[in-house]
Design an enzyme around this catalytic site. Structure first.
Site, PDB file in Angstrom:
ATOM      1  N   CYS A   4       0.826  -1.218   0.000  1.00  9.45           N
ATOM      2  CA  CYS A   4       0.000   0.000   0.000  1.00  9.45           C
ATOM      3  C   CYS A   4       0.861   1.270   0.000  1.00  9.45           C
ATOM      4  O   CYS A   4       1.562   1.544   0.974  1.00  9.45           O
ATOM      5  CB  CYS A   4      -0.899  -0.050   1.237  1.00  9.45           C
ATOM      6  SG  CYS A   4      -1.742   1.474   1.636  1.00  9.45           S
TER       7      CYS A   4
ATOM      8  N   CYS B 183      -0.004   3.798   2.715  1.00  9.94           N
ATOM      9  CA  CYS B 183       0.463   3.273   4.006  1.00  9.94           C
ATOM     10  C   CYS B 183       1.933   3.630   4.217  1.00  9.94           C
ATOM     11  O   CYS B 183       2.338   4.008   5.314  1.00  9.94           O
ATOM     12  CB  CYS B 183       0.299   1.758   4.071  1.00  9.94           C
ATOM     13  SG  CYS B 183      -1.404   1.178   3.944  1.00  9.94           S
TER      14      CYS B 183
END
Length: 113
Positions: free
Chosen positions: A32, A35
């Site tokens: 991600c 993230c």
């Protein structure tokens, strides 16, 4: 060096739900991009608030049981706990000021009770 710690399905109850005080759980995944952008911000929050706020990361791919339990459908998702109770949530990568504001709200929760 990171000031955050990793938690798993097996350690979540002990590290988060039984923790007295404020805990931020970063539901994340290695693939991600947002993230990865959020990681250094949470490391900074953890370093600045050491002893006041516990910041933990949970990889949703490796720990799907806990992610499902808290209905985490996208990453990054941060859930803010106080004394083991979830009191707030932010979905997506956000500026540090938004995280600080959420932490202030959670810290105040229950203070008037």
């Amino acid at each position: 060096m990171s000031s955050t710690m990793e938690v798993t399905d097996a350690t979540f109850a002990a590290e988060v739900e039984q923790h007295a005080g404020v805990t931020v759980v970063d539901f994340t995944a290695t693939w991600c991009g947002p993230c990865r952008m959020l990681g250094p911000i949470l490391d900074q929050v953890a370093a600045e608030r050491a002893g006041e706020v516990k910041v933990v990361k949970l990889d949703t791919d490796e720990n799907p049981r806990t992610a499902a339990r808290f209905n985490v459908r996208s990453v990054p998702t941060m859930i803010f706990f106080k004394d083991g109770e979830p009191l707030g949530q932010i979905v997506g990568a956000v500026p540090k000021a938004r995280i600080d504001a959420a932490l202030a709200e959670v810290a105040q929760a229950g203070a008037a009770a």
